[in-house]
Design a protein around this motif. Sequence first.
Motif, PDB file in Angstrom:
ATOM      1  N   PRO A   1       9.647  20.347   0.004  1.00 17.35           N
ATOM      2  CA  PRO A   1       8.392  19.913   0.635  1.00 17.35           C
ATOM      3  C   PRO A   1       7.222  20.859   0.395  1.00 17.35           C
ATOM      4  O   PRO A   1       6.073  20.406   0.358  1.00 17.35           O
ATOM      5  N   VAL A   2       7.478  22.142   0.229  1.00 18.50           N
ATOM      6  CA  VAL A   2       6.383  23.084  -0.012  1.00 18.50           C
ATOM      7  C   VAL A   2       5.814  22.894  -1.414  1.00 18.50           C
ATOM      8  O   VAL A   2       4.595  22.908  -1.615  1.00 18.50           O
ATOM      9  N   ALA A   3       6.678  22.699  -2.404  1.00 15.48           N
ATOM     10  CA  ALA A   3       6.196  22.412  -3.758  1.00 15.48           C
ATOM     11  C   ALA A   3       5.410  21.102  -3.774  1.00 15.48           C
ATOM     12  O   ALA A   3       4.394  20.980  -4.476  1.00 15.48           O
ATOM     13  N   GLU A   4       5.869  20.124  -3.001  1.00 13.05           N
ATOM     14  CA  GLU A   4       5.145  18.850  -2.911  1.00 13.05           C
ATOM     15  C   GLU A   4       3.753  19.071  -2.318  1.00 13.05           C
ATOM     16  O   GLU A   4       2.763  18.464  -2.767  1.00 13.05           O
ATOM     17  N   TYR A   5       3.670  19.918  -1.324  1.00 15.23           N
ATOM     18  CA  TYR A   5       2.386  20.251  -0.697  1.00 15.23           C
ATOM     19  C   TYR A   5       1.406  20.812  -1.718  1.00 15.23           C
ATOM     20  O   TYR A   5       0.255  20.371  -1.816  1.00 15.23           O
ATOM     21  N   TRP A   6       1.859  21.771  -2.514  1.00 13.30           N
ATOM     22  CA  TRP A   6       0.961  22.384  -3.494  1.00 13.30           C
ATOM     23  C   TRP A   6       0.557  21.391  -4.577  1.00 13.30           C
ATOM     24  O   TRP A   6      -0.590  21.411  -5.044  1.00 13.30           O
ATOM     25  N   HIS A   7       1.464  20.516  -4.952  1.00 16.36           N
ATOM     26  CA  HIS A   7       1.098  19.534  -5.981  1.00 16.36           C
ATOM     27  C   HIS A   7       0.071  18.543  -5.422  1.00 16.36           C
ATOM     28  O   HIS A   7      -0.834  18.118  -6.147  1.00 16.36           O
ATOM     29  N   LEU A   8       0.212  18.177  -4.177  1.00 17.89           N
ATOM     30  CA  LEU A   8      -0.786  17.312  -3.546  1.00 17.89           C
ATOM     31  C   LEU A   8      -2.160  17.975  -3.562  1.00 17.89           C
ATOM     32  O   LEU A   8      -3.176  17.322  -3.837  1.00 17.89           O
ATOM     33  N   LEU A   9      -2.217  19.258  -3.283  1.00 18.04           N
ATOM     34  CA  LEU A   9      -3.498  19.957  -3.213  1.00 18.04           C
ATOM     35  C   LEU A   9      -4.133  20.159  -4.584  1.00 18.04           C
ATOM     36  O   LEU A   9      -5.362  20.224  -4.697  1.00 18.04           O
ATOM     37  N   ASN A  10      -3.314  20.261  -5.632  1.00 19.06           N
ATOM     38  CA  ASN A  10      -3.834  20.651  -6.941  1.00 19.06           C
ATOM     39  C   ASN A  10      -3.754  19.572  -8.007  1.00 19.06           C
ATOM     40  O   ASN A  10      -4.360  19.726  -9.075  1.00 19.06           O
ATOM     41  N   GLY A  11      -3.007  18.490  -7.759  1.00 18.87           N
ATOM     42  CA  GLY A  11      -2.802  17.496  -8.801  1.00 18.87           C
ATOM     43  C   GLY A  11      -2.931  16.081  -8.285  1.00 18.87           C
ATOM     44  O   GLY A  11      -3.922  15.713  -7.649  1.00 18.87           O
ATOM     45  N   VAL A  12      -1.917  15.288  -8.553  1.00 17.56           N
ATOM     46  CA  VAL A  12      -1.900  13.908  -8.081  1.00 17.56           C
ATOM     47  C   VAL A  12      -0.468  13.541  -7.744  1.00 17.56           C
ATOM     48  O   VAL A  12       0.472  13.953  -8.430  1.00 17.56           O
ATOM     49  N   THR A  13      -0.301  12.785  -6.670  1.00 17.52           N
ATOM     50  CA  THR A  13       1.028  12.449  -6.168  1.00 17.52           C
ATOM     51  C   THR A  13       1.122  10.953  -5.897  1.00 17.52           C
ATOM     52  O   THR A  13       0.125  10.299  -5.588  1.00 17.52           O
ATOM     53  N   LEU A  14       2.341  10.448  -6.001  1.00 16.10           N
ATOM     54  CA  LEU A  14       2.638   9.040  -5.742  1.00 16.10           C
ATOM     55  C   LEU A  14       3.636   8.969  -4.598  1.00 16.10           C
ATOM     56  O   LEU A  14       4.645   9.678  -4.613  1.00 16.10           O
ATOM     57  N   TRP A  15       3.372   8.094  -3.616  1.00 18.69           N
ATOM     58  CA  TRP A  15       4.212   7.973  -2.427  1.00 18.69           C
ATOM     59  C   TRP A  15       4.692   6.541  -2.259  1.00 18.69           C
ATOM     60  O   TRP A  15       3.904   5.599  -2.376  1.00 18.69           O
ATOM     61  N   ASP A  16       5.940   6.394  -1.926  1.00 17.36           N
ATOM     62  CA  ASP A  16       6.464   5.102  -1.481  1.00 17.36           C
ATOM     63  C   ASP A  16       6.203   4.990   0.015  1.00 17.36           C
ATOM     64  O   ASP A  16       6.880   5.619   0.822  1.00 17.36           O
ATOM     65  N   VAL A  17       5.199   4.193   0.382  1.00 19.78           N
ATOM     66  CA  VAL A  17       4.898   3.973   1.803  1.00 19.78           C
ATOM     67  C   VAL A  17       5.084   2.499   2.150  1.00 19.78           C
ATOM     68  O   VAL A  17       4.395   1.945   3.006  1.00 19.78           O
ATOM     69  N   GLY A  18       6.050   1.873   1.486  1.00 21.62           N
ATOM     70  CA  GLY A  18       6.377   0.496   1.817  1.00 21.62           C
ATOM     71  C   GLY A  18       6.877   0.327   3.237  1.00 21.62           C
ATOM     72  O   GLY A  18       6.964  -0.799   3.736  1.00 21.62           O
ATOM     73  N   VAL A  19       7.177   1.449   3.907  1.00 19.68           N
ATOM     74  CA  VAL A  19       7.568   1.392   5.322  1.00 19.68           C
ATOM     75  C   VAL A  19       6.397   1.015   6.216  1.00 19.68           C
ATOM     76  O   VAL A  19       6.589   0.658   7.383  1.00 19.68           O
ATOM     77  N   GLU A  20       5.169   1.119   5.690  1.00 21.74           N
ATOM     78  CA  GLU A  20       3.995   0.731   6.471  1.00 21.74           C
ATOM     79  C   GLU A  20       3.904  -0.799   6.485  1.00 21.74           C
ATOM     80  O   GLU A  20       3.176  -1.411   5.712  1.00 21.74           O
ATOM     81  N   ARG A  21       4.675  -1.404   7.359  1.00 19.83           N
ATOM     82  CA  ARG A  21       4.700  -2.861   7.426  1.00 19.83           C
ATOM     83  C   ARG A  21       3.355  -3.393   7.912  1.00 19.83           C
ATOM     84  O   ARG A  21       2.682  -2.777   8.727  1.00 19.83           O
ATOM     85  N   GLN A  22       2.983  -4.538   7.373  1.00 13.79           N
ATOM     86  CA  GLN A  22       1.687  -5.132   7.686  1.00 13.79           C
ATOM     87  C   GLN A  22       1.848  -6.256   8.719  1.00 13.79           C
ATOM     88  O   GLN A  22       2.793  -7.045   8.630  1.00 13.79           O
ATOM     89  N   VAL A  23       0.935  -6.301   9.651  1.00 14.55           N
ATOM     90  CA  VAL A  23       0.790  -7.461  10.528  1.00 14.55           C
ATOM     91  C   VAL A  23      -0.523  -8.136  10.142  1.00 14.55           C
ATOM     92  O   VAL A  23      -1.589  -7.509  10.200  1.00 14.55           O
ATOM     93  N   GLU A  24      -0.432  -9.383   9.726  1.00 10.36           N
ATOM     94  CA  GLU A  24      -1.609 -10.142   9.307  1.00 10.36           C
ATOM     95  C   GLU A  24      -2.030 -11.084  10.426  1.00 10.36           C
ATOM     96  O   GLU A  24      -1.199 -11.811  10.982  1.00 10.36           O
ATOM     97  N   ILE A  25      -3.327 -11.067  10.739  1.00  6.88           N
ATOM     98  CA  ILE A  25      -3.889 -11.912  11.791  1.00  6.88           C
ATOM     99  C   ILE A  25      -4.995 -12.765  11.175  1.00  6.88           C
ATOM    100  O   ILE A  25      -5.977 -12.224  10.645  1.00  6.88           O
ATOM    101  N   THR A  26      -4.823 -14.081  11.226  1.00  2.00           N
ATOM    102  CA  THR A  26      -5.813 -15.009  10.690  1.00  2.00           C
ATOM    103  C   THR A  26      -6.014 -16.144  11.694  1.00  2.00           C
ATOM    104  O   THR A  26      -5.307 -16.238  12.695  1.00  2.00           O
ATOM    105  N   GLY A  27      -6.988 -17.023  11.381  1.00  2.00           N
ATOM    106  CA  GLY A  27      -7.244 -18.175  12.234  1.00  2.00           C
ATOM    107  C   GLY A  27      -8.588 -18.083  12.929  1.00  2.00           C
ATOM    108  O   GLY A  27      -9.247 -17.035  12.920  1.00  2.00           O
ATOM    109  N   PRO A  28      -9.019 -19.171  13.563  1.00  2.00           N
ATOM    110  CA  PRO A  28     -10.348 -19.219  14.187  1.00  2.00           C
ATOM    111  C   PRO A  28     -10.598 -18.143  15.235  1.00  2.00           C
ATOM    112  O   PRO A  28     -11.733 -17.684  15.401  1.00  2.00           O
ATOM    113  N   ASP A  29      -9.553 -17.724  15.954  1.00  2.00           N
ATOM    114  CA  ASP A  29      -9.719 -16.711  17.005  1.00  2.00           C
ATOM    115  C   ASP A  29      -9.311 -15.312  16.553  1.00  2.00           C
ATOM    116  O   ASP A  29      -9.134 -14.420  17.393  1.00  2.00           O
ATOM    117  N   ALA A  30      -9.144 -15.118  15.240  1.00  2.00           N
ATOM    118  CA  ALA A  30      -8.590 -13.853  14.764  1.00  2.00           C
ATOM    119  C   ALA A  30      -9.455 -12.655  15.135  1.00  2.00           C
ATOM    120  O   ALA A  30      -8.936 -11.605  15.539  1.00  2.00           O
TER     121      ALA A  30
END
Length: 403
Positions: free
Chosen positions: A47-76
């Motif tokens: 995790p510390v090496a990941e921290y430094w790479h985030l600060l100095n380069g570019v990183t890719l994250w799997d955040v598919g755990v961020e589930r979406q709730v979609e709200i649509t319709g006239p009263d949305a």
Amino acid sequence: MSINPTPAILQYPRIRKSPFFYASRRHGVGMYSVYNHTYHARHYGDPVAEYWHLLNGVTLWDVGVERQVEITGPDAFDFTNMLVPRDLNKCRVGQCKYVFITSEEGGIINDPVLLRLGENHFWLSLADSDVLLWAKGLAYSMGMNVQIREPDVGPVQVQGPKSRDVMIDLFGDSIKDIPYYYAVDRELDGMDVIVSRTGYTAELGYEIYLHNASRDGVRLWEKIWEAGRPYDMQVIGPCHIRRIEAGILSWGCDITYDTNPFEVGYGFEATWMVDLNQEADFIGKSALTRIYNEGISRRLVGVKIGGPEVGSFNDGSMIDTFPVRDPNGLHIGDVTSACYSPRVESNIGYAMVPISYRETGTPLVVETQHGPQEAVVAEKPFLDPNKQIPKQLERQEEAAVSK
């Protein structure tokens, strides 16, 4: 009579896999946890090496755990505006907002990023708690004309100072025009996505929300990974060192059902986050108005902890909570998140303590895995309090115009 039970076998666990699970695991996941009922890659070995790479380069994250709730319709709009204590009349179409979803008692049910995709079209990109059934139950009981569902959408994050270069290679120069906390529709190699200037790092970064994620998740991941190769992209987990430095809270440890916005620093100072003067009668408004008038008895504060390093992340879970004591040894609270920050050169974190201990400089003692360690209440965020780093593109553009 002796009994020799057959060892239990775990088979077909009811835990989901993100749309990017099989792609992200190829990079050597070091630890999984479970987040939103989904396997969540915590880190890839260091995790510390990941921290430094985030600060100095570019990183890719799997955040598919961020589930979406979609709200649509006239009263949305009316429904979503009732769901959160921010005034969404101040949220434009195409804008994103960090919001709380509050209970009738004023507790925090979730702290998602809200994306307003249309006049009556919203996504809630969730932290680690269930919201879908809460929202559906409220809509049904109130007779609101809305449709609430979980769409087939999965996000990834591209974060770090070189993230802009990767995104330009993927989407072209127009990607530079996305302001901080806004989102746009884009197409990438036949895949429909929404790109936002958001992230869990307080660094320059983006999130890419993929439609038809169950079908195209691996393909999107590989497309981003190939674009990132020239920039030495690395796959990492959620960088808790950086988010603690930045004052970003984590649902489940720093905030829960049992904490209210005023206790965690959003409300008295951040009136935009809890707008008690708005017309909408949002869920929890009467309770939060009472709390505002009566005051609070405890507060989430920043702490600096002296002594040996406490590691890259302690999440305040029940099995490894760090108790907080006053100098006389009285147990007054607990650390909710902690880590060693290489840049602050100190152990840092948050602690929930009685309001009388909230002042900066107040001495404390924290019981870590090493034993008692002297600590002090500190200002948070620990770094970049005005969010100049993630807003750097706007500053660069303003400087170019002024020349």
